[in-house]
Design a protein around this motif. Structure first.
Motif, PDB file in Angstrom:
ATOM      1  N   UNK A 116       0.857  -1.361   0.154  1.00  0.00           N
ATOM      2  CA  UNK A 116      -0.039   0.125   0.169  1.00  0.00           C
ATOM      3  C   UNK A 116       0.867   1.275   0.029  1.00  0.00           C
ATOM      4  N   UNK A 117       0.406   2.426  -0.561  1.00  0.00           N
ATOM      5  CA  UNK A 117       1.045   3.733  -0.422  1.00  0.00           C
ATOM      6  C   UNK A 117      -0.103   4.538  -0.571  1.00  0.00           C
ATOM      7  N   UNK A 118       0.346   5.941  -0.519  1.00  0.00           N
ATOM      8  CA  UNK A 118      -0.447   7.190  -0.514  1.00  0.00           C
ATOM      9  C   UNK A 118      -1.067   7.704   0.619  1.00  0.00           C
TER      10      UNK A 118
ATOM     11  N   UNK B  31      -7.253  12.189  -0.772  1.00  0.00           N
ATOM     12  CA  UNK B  31      -6.262  11.329  -0.917  1.00  0.00           C
ATOM     13  C   UNK B  31      -6.320  10.179  -1.884  1.00  0.00           C
ATOM     14  N   UNK B  32      -5.511   9.471  -2.522  1.00  0.00           N
ATOM     15  CA  UNK B  32      -5.503   8.319  -2.995  1.00  0.00           C
ATOM     16  C   UNK B  32      -4.654   7.181  -2.655  1.00  0.00           C
ATOM     17  N   UNK B  33      -5.054   6.083  -2.312  1.00  0.00           N
ATOM     18  CA  UNK B  33      -4.235   5.045  -1.695  1.00  0.00           C
ATOM     19  C   UNK B  33      -4.131   4.063  -2.845  1.00  0.00           C
ATOM     20  N   UNK B  34      -2.970   3.479  -3.002  1.00  0.00           N
ATOM     21  CA  UNK B  34      -2.744   2.503  -3.931  1.00  0.00           C
ATOM     22  C   UNK B  34      -2.358   1.115  -3.273  1.00  0.00           C
ATOM     23  N   UNK B  35      -2.825   0.049  -3.852  1.00  0.00           N
ATOM     24  CA  UNK B  35      -2.577  -1.316  -3.510  1.00  0.00           C
ATOM     25  C   UNK B  35      -1.959  -2.081  -4.561  1.00  0.00           C
ATOM     26  N   UNK B  36      -0.598  -2.203  -4.675  1.00  0.00           N
ATOM     27  CA  UNK B  36       0.318  -2.761  -5.675  1.00  0.00           C
ATOM     28  C   UNK B  36       0.491  -4.409  -5.464  1.00  0.00           C
TER      29      UNK B  36
ATOM     30  N   UNK C  79     -20.462   7.190  -0.987  1.00  0.00           N
ATOM     31  CA  UNK C  79     -20.478   8.509  -1.734  1.00  0.00           C
ATOM     32  C   UNK C  79     -19.418   9.522  -1.561  1.00  0.00           C
ATOM     33  N   UNK C  80     -18.523   8.890  -0.516  1.00  0.00           N
ATOM     34  CA  UNK C  80     -17.006   9.778  -0.351  1.00  0.00           C
ATOM     35  C   UNK C  80     -15.752   8.695  -0.880  1.00  0.00           C
ATOM     36  N   UNK C  81     -15.747   7.737  -0.878  1.00  0.00           N
ATOM     37  CA  UNK C  81     -14.557   6.799  -1.245  1.00  0.00           C
ATOM     38  C   UNK C  81     -15.085   6.115  -2.410  1.00  0.00           C
ATOM     39  N   UNK C  82     -14.161   5.731  -3.299  1.00  0.00           N
ATOM     40  CA  UNK C  82     -14.269   5.079  -4.499  1.00  0.00           C
ATOM     41  C   UNK C  82     -13.148   4.198  -4.851  1.00  0.00           C
ATOM     42  N   UNK C  83     -13.568   3.028  -5.281  1.00  0.00           N
ATOM     43  CA  UNK C  83     -12.412   2.035  -5.921  1.00  0.00           C
ATOM     44  C   UNK C  83     -12.486   2.012  -7.358  1.00  0.00           C
TER      45      UNK C  83
ATOM     46  N   UNK D 124      -6.942   0.924  -6.505  1.00  0.00           N
ATOM     47  CA  UNK D 124      -6.761   2.333  -5.785  1.00  0.00           C
ATOM     48  C   UNK D 124      -8.205   2.556  -5.025  1.00  0.00           C
ATOM     49  N   UNK D 125      -7.908   3.217  -3.782  1.00  0.00           N
ATOM     50  CA  UNK D 125      -9.122   3.811  -3.164  1.00  0.00           C
ATOM     51  C   UNK D 125      -9.055   5.343  -3.164  1.00  0.00           C
TER      52      UNK D 125
END
Length: 121
Positions: free
Chosen positions: A6-8, A18-23, A65-69, A79-80
């Protein structure tokens, strides 16, 4: 052995994004589902969002309504997107990947190390 990184995460003011990443080290489409959990100090781990291999998604009511995958299959990354952040979103966010069991339950075999999200008021 599949690895998830994870990062971000970071510090952001309330209302920010923010945008979180999961590689993943492997093909993310090989997983029946990939999820994001979060855990704040003193709280139980909370399932935040899921994306299934077919592309459908589901969200906890607290973030709907606030977070999107989203996902990039070529990069094996999920990505979150965190928008309209609130102080109560402060937590360590974990990515996990797993498979569907009989009965519609899921077991998450692979976990990332987590990324801290801190939202200031």
């Amino acid at each position: 052995q599949v690895q998830l990184v994870e990062s971000g995460g970071g510090l952001v003011q309330a209302g920010g994004s923010l945008r979180l990443s999961c590689a993943a080290s492997g093909n993310i489409l090989s997983f029946d589902a990939m999820v994001w959990y979060r855990q704040a100090p003193g709280n139980q781990r909370e399932l935040v969002a899921r994306i299934f291999s077919g592309g459908s998604t589901s969200y906890a009511d607290s973030v709907k309504g606030r977070f999107t995958l989203s996902r990039d299959n070529a990069k094996n990354t999920v990505y979150l997107h965190l928008n309209s952040l609130k102080p109560e979103d402060t937590a360590v966010y974990y990515c996990a990947a797993g498979r569907e069991l009989l009965g519609g339950l899921y077991e998450y075999d692979y976990w990332g190390q987590g990324t801290q999200v801190t939202v200031s008021s």
